[in-house]
Write a protein that holds these residues in place. Structure first.
Motif, PDB file in Angstrom:
ATOM      1  N   VAL A  16      -7.107   4.491   0.668  1.00 18.84           N
ATOM      2  CA  VAL A  16      -5.939   3.696   0.283  1.00 18.84           C
ATOM      3  C   VAL A  16      -6.346   2.311  -0.219  1.00 18.84           C
ATOM      4  O   VAL A  16      -5.807   1.816  -1.213  1.00 18.84           O
ATOM      5  CB  VAL A  16      -4.968   3.564   1.484  1.00 18.84           C
ATOM      6  N   LEU A  37       0.822  -1.205   0.000  1.00 22.39           N
ATOM      7  CA  LEU A  37       0.000   0.000   0.000  1.00 22.39           C
ATOM      8  C   LEU A  37       0.854   1.252   0.000  1.00 22.39           C
ATOM      9  O   LEU A  37       1.966   1.269   0.528  1.00 22.39           O
ATOM     10  CB  LEU A  37      -0.923   0.008   1.225  1.00 22.39           C
ATOM     11  N   ASP A  38       0.321   2.317  -0.559  1.00 22.61           N
ATOM     12  CA  ASP A  38       0.974   3.626  -0.564  1.00 22.61           C
ATOM     13  C   ASP A  38       0.362   4.466   0.559  1.00 22.61           C
ATOM     14  O   ASP A  38      -0.784   4.911   0.463  1.00 22.61           O
ATOM     15  CB  ASP A  38       0.778   4.308  -1.913  1.00 22.61           C
ATOM     16  N   LEU A  39       1.125   4.682   1.628  1.00 27.93           N
ATOM     17  CA  LEU A  39       0.629   5.423   2.796  1.00 27.93           C
ATOM     18  C   LEU A  39       1.181   6.839   2.859  1.00 27.93           C
ATOM     19  O   LEU A  39       1.155   7.463   3.924  1.00 27.93           O
ATOM     20  CB  LEU A  39       0.999   4.677   4.083  1.00 27.93           C
TER      21      LEU A  39
END
Length: 428
Positions: A167, A135-137
């Motif tokens: 997300v 995931l891109d946090l």
């Protein structure tokens, strides 16, 4: 050795309204779709994850997580005041990839950080989010310079839940799942809790007194081995000092400038010895290095917003692989460009310490005891899913190799083999 302590304020996450996520007061964010992927999280005072045990301020806590399938795991904590901590992934762990069926405990033995309860008194919640895809946090948490833990930019369960819903929204409906564990903070605080220092991220990260940061191990040159070739010939040196990221035309590569500042380049990279010059489809710049760090380069892949450094023994092996593969005209394909900052790995349970470098297509592990070796693909995923060099496998003792056309790797404490297309792990 620098050892950090993450003081958990009060735990947990909130849910958002973006499909398919569902927000509930108790479970925070939930996938309403039935998934085959499952994650369980619990704390050391309650293996069932249901009892809501009580911890005192300053008391150490351990958190365990287990998934039934290979997954990327994210652990958040929300305190009674709504302060959110993200303590996994962090810059002390090699990866947040967790192998299915394997229990991971945080912090693991000999970790460079600890988890302690920080308060305030009240109800804490701890959220584990597992995803089949990384995931891109970046809109939720950011790592500042060389901090071990991220700065979370949202506050409160509801806000965190909304952010996480955005997300996970692009993922397949059955591609993620969550679990929540609760505990209370109360009672008489533990004496002699380390006071927060100015070197903090969210205000919860402190340095444990009496520990000093150790430099990366000094690389040991292989006997009678020629020095690795450079990616591009260094241009004639000017009489003036070359700046980080400076190109021969005078303009500067901002990603390299930012990386030099993030890595405290004066202490680890030293003075630039070449301009930032083209290499493959990106840029490369060489530095003299400082002390035990050894010579270094900054690598900036085309299209990436960040540049990363490779030092010493890892750099020697990286460039040797490039030389053997393509004459050092571009990165070696088995590794690709650097995709993360190097990490110093503390002594593991087998008594070995070393370096870890993360690349687009693989990783390098370097120790003075065994040397520097590469891993990639399912072998690397399996290895990191077990905890990497901190697991019972320890460090690799040779490069990944093939047996009858299938990938295999040898480690201090065991082996990984590919049997009929399935990656299997064996203890010594």
């Amino acid at each position: 050795m620098l050892k950090r302590t993450l003081i958990l304020s009060t735990l947990l996450l909130g849910a958002a309204q973006a499909s398919p996520a569902k927000i509930t007061a108790q479970s925070i964010i939930v996938n309403p779709v039935e998934t085959k992927l499952n994650v369980e999280v619990w704390v050391n005072k309650d293996a069932s994850g249901k009892a809501n045990p009580t911890y005192r301020k300053g008391e150490p806590i351990k958190v365990a997580v287990k998934t039934n399938q290979d997954a990327y795991v994210y652990l958040f904590n929300i305190n009674a005041n709504g302060v959110v901590d993200l303590f996994f992934p962090n810059n002390y762990e090699e990866s947040n990839f967790v192998q299915g069926g394997v229990t991971r405990v945080f912090p693991q033995q000999n970790a460079k950080y600890g988890l302690n309860i920080g308060g305030p008194n009240g109800q804490d919640r701890l959220l584990a989010l597992a995803s089949k895809k990384e995931l891109d946090l970046t809109d939720i948490a950011k790592f500042a310079k060389d901090q071990g833990f991220a700065q979370v930019t949202v506050k409160g369960q509801e806000n965190l839940a909304r952010a996480l819903s955005i997300v996970v929204n692009p993922l397949p409906a059955d591609g993620w799942t969550t679990d929540v564990v609760t505990f209370k903070v109360g009672g008489q605080p533990v004496a002699n809790v380390p006071a927060p220092t100015r070197d903090t991220t969210t205000g919860t990260v402190t340095i444990t007194p009496g520990q000093a940061q150790q430099p990366a191990p000094q690389p040991t040159p292989a006997p009678q081995q020629p020095a690795p070739a450079q990616p591009t010939p260094a241009p004639q040196q000017p009489t003036t000092t070359i700046q980080p990221g400076e190109k021969q035309g005078g303009d500067r590569d901002q990603a390299m400038v930012d990386a030099y500042a993030r890595l405290k380049g004066e202490e680890s990279l030293g003075q630039a010895t070449t301009y930032a010059t083209p290499w493959g489809d990106g840029l490369w710049q060489k530095f003299k290095g400082v002390g035990a760090y050894g010579d270094a380069v900054l690598l900036h892949a085309n299209g990436s917003s960040r540049a990363y450094a490779v030092h010493g023994m890892l750099l020697e092996r990286y460039l040797a692989l490039a030389k053997a593969e393509n004459g050092t005209t571009r990165p070696p394909s088995r590794l690709g460009w650097a995709a993360g900052d190097e990490k110093v790995i503390p002594q593991n349970s087998l008594g070995t310490s070393g370096l870890y470098g993360f690349f687009q297509n693989g990783a390098l592990y370097g120790t003075e005891k065994y040397g520097t070796f590469w891993l990639s693909g399912n072998v690397l995923k399996t290895y990191q899913g077990l905890g990497g060099s901190g697991s019972f496998l320890g460090f690799p003792t040779r490069d990944q190799y093939t047996i009858s056309g299938a990938w295999a790797a040898d480690f201090e404490g065991g082996t990984i083999r590919t049997v009929n297309g399935v990656t299997k792990v064996y203890r010594k």
